[in-house]
Design a protein around this motif. Structure first.
Motif, PDB file in Angstrom:
ATOM      1  N   GLU A 210       0.846  -1.184   0.000  1.00  0.00           N
ATOM      2  CA  GLU A 210       0.000   0.000   0.000  1.00  0.00           C
ATOM      3  C   GLU A 210       0.889   1.244   0.000  1.00  0.00           C
ATOM      4  O   GLU A 210       1.997   1.212   0.545  1.00  0.00           O
ATOM      5  CB  GLU A 210      -0.903   0.010   1.224  1.00  0.00           C
ATOM      6  N   PRO A 211       0.443   2.354  -0.587  1.00  0.00           N
ATOM      7  CA  PRO A 211       1.253   3.574  -0.578  1.00  0.00           C
ATOM      8  C   PRO A 211       1.541   4.041   0.847  1.00  0.00           C
ATOM      9  O   PRO A 211       0.686   3.930   1.731  1.00  0.00           O
ATOM     10  CB  PRO A 211       0.366   4.590  -1.316  1.00  0.00           C
ATOM     11  N   THR A 212       2.736   4.531   1.061  1.00  0.00           N
ATOM     12  CA  THR A 212       3.120   5.054   2.373  1.00  0.00           C
ATOM     13  C   THR A 212       2.646   6.494   2.501  1.00  0.00           C
ATOM     14  O   THR A 212       2.922   7.325   1.629  1.00  0.00           O
ATOM     15  CB  THR A 212       4.645   4.981   2.561  1.00  0.00           C
ATOM     16  N   GLY A 213       1.949   6.781   3.569  1.00  0.00           N
ATOM     17  CA  GLY A 213       1.386   8.104   3.763  1.00  0.00           C
ATOM     18  C   GLY A 213       2.373   9.100   4.345  1.00  0.00           C
ATOM     19  O   GLY A 213       3.559   8.803   4.538  1.00  0.00           O
ATOM     20  N   PRO A 214       1.899  10.301   4.671  1.00  0.00           N
ATOM     21  CA  PRO A 214       2.761  11.331   5.250  1.00  0.00           C
ATOM     22  C   PRO A 214       3.229  10.948   6.644  1.00  0.00           C
ATOM     23  O   PRO A 214       2.579  10.176   7.352  1.00  0.00           O
ATOM     24  CB  PRO A 214       1.869  12.576   5.271  1.00  0.00           C
ATOM     25  N   ILE A 215       4.348  11.521   7.023  1.00  0.00           N
ATOM     26  CA  ILE A 215       4.983  11.209   8.301  1.00  0.00           C
ATOM     27  C   ILE A 215       4.682  12.328   9.291  1.00  0.00           C
ATOM     28  O   ILE A 215       4.964  13.499   9.020  1.00  0.00           O
ATOM     29  CB  ILE A 215       6.500  11.028   8.137  1.00  0.00           C
ATOM     30  N   GLN A 216       4.141  11.952  10.432  1.00  0.00           N
ATOM     31  CA  GLN A 216       3.735  12.932  11.428  1.00  0.00           C
ATOM     32  C   GLN A 216       4.553  12.826  12.713  1.00  0.00           C
ATOM     33  O   GLN A 216       4.094  13.254  13.775  1.00  0.00           O
ATOM     34  CB  GLN A 216       2.247  12.743  11.739  1.00  0.00           C
ATOM     35  N   VAL A 217       5.752  12.262  12.613  1.00  0.00           N
ATOM     36  CA  VAL A 217       6.638  12.188  13.775  1.00  0.00           C
ATOM     37  C   VAL A 217       7.960  12.862  13.411  1.00  0.00           C
ATOM     38  O   VAL A 217       8.324  12.945  12.230  1.00  0.00           O
ATOM     39  CB  VAL A 217       6.888  10.720  14.198  1.00  0.00           C
ATOM     40  N   PRO A 218       8.687  13.394  14.402  1.00  0.00           N
ATOM     41  CA  PRO A 218       9.974  14.046  14.115  1.00  0.00           C
ATOM     42  C   PRO A 218      10.899  13.110  13.345  1.00  0.00           C
ATOM     43  O   PRO A 218      11.096  11.960  13.730  1.00  0.00           O
ATOM     44  CB  PRO A 218      10.517  14.361  15.503  1.00  0.00           C
ATOM     45  N   THR A 219      11.459  13.620  12.257  1.00  0.00           N
ATOM     46  CA  THR A 219      12.184  12.767  11.318  1.00  0.00           C
ATOM     47  C   THR A 219      13.554  13.330  10.973  1.00  0.00           C
ATOM     48  O   THR A 219      13.696  14.521  10.668  1.00  0.00           O
ATOM     49  CB  THR A 219      11.371  12.587  10.023  1.00  0.00           C
ATOM     50  N   LEU A 220      14.537  12.453  10.987  1.00  0.00           N
ATOM     51  CA  LEU A 220      15.876  12.729  10.467  1.00  0.00           C
ATOM     52  C   LEU A 220      16.087  11.830   9.261  1.00  0.00           C
ATOM     53  O   LEU A 220      15.910  10.615   9.354  1.00  0.00           O
ATOM     54  CB  LEU A 220      16.935  12.436  11.532  1.00  0.00           C
ATOM     55  N   TYR A 221      16.450  12.409   8.137  1.00  0.00           N
ATOM     56  CA  TYR A 221      16.780  11.617   6.946  1.00  0.00           C
ATOM     57  C   TYR A 221      18.230  11.901   6.559  1.00  0.00           C
ATOM     58  O   TYR A 221      18.617  13.053   6.373  1.00  0.00           O
ATOM     59  CB  TYR A 221      15.837  11.948   5.796  1.00  0.00           C
ATOM     60  N   VAL A 222      19.021  10.830   6.451  1.00  0.00           N
ATOM     61  CA  VAL A 222      20.447  10.940   6.129  1.00  0.00           C
ATOM     62  C   VAL A 222      20.699  10.273   4.785  1.00  0.00           C
ATOM     63  O   VAL A 222      20.422   9.079   4.611  1.00  0.00           O
ATOM     64  CB  VAL A 222      21.316  10.275   7.217  1.00  0.00           C
ATOM     65  N   TRP A 223      21.230  11.043   3.854  1.00  0.00           N
ATOM     66  CA  TRP A 223      21.549  10.563   2.513  1.00  0.00           C
ATOM     67  C   TRP A 223      23.008  10.864   2.214  1.00  0.00           C
ATOM     68  O   TRP A 223      23.592  11.786   2.802  1.00  0.00           O
ATOM     69  CB  TRP A 223      20.626  11.245   1.498  1.00  0.00           C
ATOM     70  N   SER A 224      23.604  10.092   1.314  1.00  0.00           N
ATOM     71  CA  SER A 224      25.025  10.283   1.002  1.00  0.00           C
ATOM     72  C   SER A 224      25.214  10.492  -0.496  1.00  0.00           C
ATOM     73  O   SER A 224      24.535   9.865  -1.322  1.00  0.00           O
ATOM     74  CB  SER A 224      25.833   9.076   1.482  1.00  0.00           C
ATOM     75  N   THR A 225      26.134  11.363  -0.842  1.00  0.00           N
ATOM     76  CA  THR A 225      26.285  11.790  -2.236  1.00  0.00           C
ATOM     77  C   THR A 225      26.795  10.699  -3.156  1.00  0.00           C
ATOM     78  O   THR A 225      26.561  10.755  -4.371  1.00  0.00           O
ATOM     79  CB  THR A 225      27.227  12.992  -2.326  1.00  0.00           C
ATOM     80  N   GLU A 226      27.495   9.694  -2.624  1.00  0.00           N
ATOM     81  CA  GLU A 226      28.031   8.625  -3.463  1.00  0.00           C
ATOM     82  C   GLU A 226      27.159   7.374  -3.437  1.00  0.00           C
ATOM     83  O   GLU A 226      27.618   6.286  -3.799  1.00  0.00           O
ATOM     84  CB  GLU A 226      29.463   8.287  -3.027  1.00  0.00           C
ATOM     85  N   ASP A 227      25.918   7.528  -3.044  1.00  0.00           N
ATOM     86  CA  ASP A 227      24.978   6.410  -3.074  1.00  0.00           C
ATOM     87  C   ASP A 227      24.626   6.129  -4.527  1.00  0.00           C
ATOM     88  O   ASP A 227      24.043   6.971  -5.210  1.00  0.00           O
ATOM     89  CB  ASP A 227      23.721   6.763  -2.269  1.00  0.00           C
ATOM     90  N   THR A 228      24.957   4.932  -5.001  1.00  0.00           N
ATOM     91  CA  THR A 228      24.703   4.593  -6.401  1.00  0.00           C
ATOM     92  C   THR A 228      23.266   4.152  -6.644  1.00  0.00           C
ATOM     93  O   THR A 228      22.838   4.045  -7.788  1.00  0.00           O
ATOM     94  CB  THR A 228      25.649   3.474  -6.870  1.00  0.00           C
ATOM     95  N   THR A 229      22.504   3.908  -5.579  1.00  0.00           N
ATOM     96  CA  THR A 229      21.138   3.407  -5.743  1.00  0.00           C
ATOM     97  C   THR A 229      20.068   4.477  -5.535  1.00  0.00           C
ATOM     98  O   THR A 229      18.949   4.313  -6.008  1.00  0.00           O
ATOM     99  CB  THR A 229      20.860   2.246  -4.772  1.00  0.00           C
ATOM    100  N   VAL A 230      20.404   5.540  -4.840  1.00  0.00           N
ATOM    101  CA  VAL A 230      19.429   6.599  -4.555  1.00  0.00           C
ATOM    102  C   VAL A 230      20.012   7.937  -4.990  1.00  0.00           C
ATOM    103  O   VAL A 230      21.046   8.389  -4.465  1.00  0.00           O
ATOM    104  CB  VAL A 230      19.065   6.661  -3.061  1.00  0.00           C
ATOM    105  N   GLY A 231      19.368   8.579  -5.943  1.00  0.00           N
ATOM    106  CA  GLY A 231      19.825   9.868  -6.427  1.00  0.00           C
ATOM    107  C   GLY A 231      19.248  11.025  -5.631  1.00  0.00           C
ATOM    108  O   GLY A 231      18.414  10.860  -4.737  1.00  0.00           O
ATOM    109  N   SER A 232      19.656  12.220  -6.013  1.00  0.00           N
ATOM    110  CA  SER A 232      19.273  13.414  -5.261  1.00  0.00           C
ATOM    111  C   SER A 232      17.805  13.791  -5.445  1.00  0.00           C
ATOM    112  O   SER A 232      17.216  14.429  -4.574  1.00  0.00           O
ATOM    113  CB  SER A 232      20.162  14.593  -5.655  1.00  0.00           C
ATOM    114  N   THR A 233      17.195  13.409  -6.555  1.00  0.00           N
ATOM    115  CA  THR A 233      15.803  13.803  -6.802  1.00  0.00           C
ATOM    116  C   THR A 233      14.889  13.317  -5.689  1.00  0.00           C
ATOM    117  O   THR A 233      14.127  14.095  -5.096  1.00  0.00           O
ATOM    118  CB  THR A 233      15.319  13.246  -8.153  1.00  0.00           C
ATOM    119  N   ALA A 234      14.933  12.022  -5.409  1.00  0.00           N
ATOM    120  CA  ALA A 234      14.078  11.470  -4.353  1.00  0.00           C
ATOM    121  C   ALA A 234      14.506  11.954  -2.981  1.00  0.00           C
ATOM    122  O   ALA A 234      13.671  12.199  -2.109  1.00  0.00           O
ATOM    123  CB  ALA A 234      14.107   9.940  -4.404  1.00  0.00           C
TER     124      ALA A 234
END
Length: 279
Positions: A210-234
């Motif tokens: 099922e589609p994941t809905g909006p997040i209503q809890v305090p959130t930290l998201y950590v992304w790395s620039t050399e990740d070959t599987t996840v680009g900057s758009t998402a």
């Protein structure tokens, strides 16, 4: 000090690593593919020594005692139910949830569906699923990065390709960014009977989610620039899916394997996030 134990639920028995004393701040950590709970070794040690009771399970399919055979048993709803069931067995009413890669996917879904139980969310590498899926269909760069999904979803073919030549296909996934002895441990686990198929069933069940809905809890998201599987758009689009306090951190020159390649930096960010959101 990290200790190994087991937690039994209605869905099976999970192998679990713990650190800290029961009664400390409750923190659950969810690993990704093709790893196990030991990917969180550095963070478990730090959290346990910092007043938390940190628990990292080998998730469904990775724990031999919780390895159903059907693809449908690996829908994200089932994976979220495992998180809730493990927390129930620990008698946790509320807890902080941390996930990397597929573990982040589960963590996003858990935070969306049971926000009353999640004190804070930390997602590592994988962005909000809605942002990720949209980028896969609309962003050419992300579509190219995600082409490997097509292989991993193919029954028997993926297993054969990944396990050929002493599991060289599995080894290459890590791009030599983490210690070889750790990779050997992951390979050993996934070359046990039915283990790799169970792990790949996570990919094969994606279309059932099922589609994941909006997040209503305090959130930290950590992304790395050399990740070959996840680009900057998402990664950059994730902010639009969080209605609570949100922090985005980008680690330069680090690959997808953040918890093991940049353990100090990630742990510092996690600690800051937990200290900021205590209730």
């Amino acid at each position: 000090m990290i200790e190994a134990t087991k937690i039994s639920t209605d869905s099976g028995t999970f192998d679990v690593l713990t650190s800290g004393e029961p009664g400390g701040r409750e923190v659950m950590l969810l690993h990704g593919f093709p790893e196990s709970a030991i990917e969180w070794e550095f963070q478990l040690t730090a959290l346990g020594g910092g007043g938390c009771y940190a628990v990292a399970p080998d998730q469904r399919g990775y724990s031999p005692g919780a390895r159903p055979e059907q693809v449908a048993d690996y829908r994200v709803e089932e994976l979220v139910s495992d998180v809730a069931a493990i927390a129930d067995q620990l008698d946790w009413q509320r807890f902080d949830l941390i996930g990397h890669d597929w573990g982040a996917y589960v963590a996003w879904a858990a935070a969306a569906t049971m926000p009353e139980r999640i004190r804070s969310l930390t997602a590592v590498s994988l962005p909000h699923p809605a942002a990720f899926l949209r980028a896969m269909t609309e962003d050419e760069d992300q579509a190219q990065r995600s082409q490997y999904f097509n292989l991993l979803r193919r029954p028997r073919v993926a297993e054969r390709v990944l396990l050929a030549d002493n599991a060289s296909g599995l080894r290459q996934i890590f791009d030599w960014k983490i210690p070889e002895d750790r990779i050997d441990d992951y390979i050993y686990r996934l070359t046990q009977p039915e283990a790799l198929t169970a792990a790949l069933n996570w990919y094969r069940a994606m279309h059932l989610a099922e589609p994941t809905g909006p997040i209503q809890v305090p959130t930290l998201y950590v992304w790395s620039t050399e990740d070959t599987t996840v680009g900057s758009t998402a990664a950059l689009a994730t902010a639009a899916h969080v209605t609570a306090p949100y922090r985005f951190e980008m680690l330069e020159d680090i690959s997808h394997w953040i918890p093991e390649q940049a353990p100090e930096a990630l742990t510092r960010l996690i600690m800051e996030h937990l200290l900021t959101h205590r209730t």
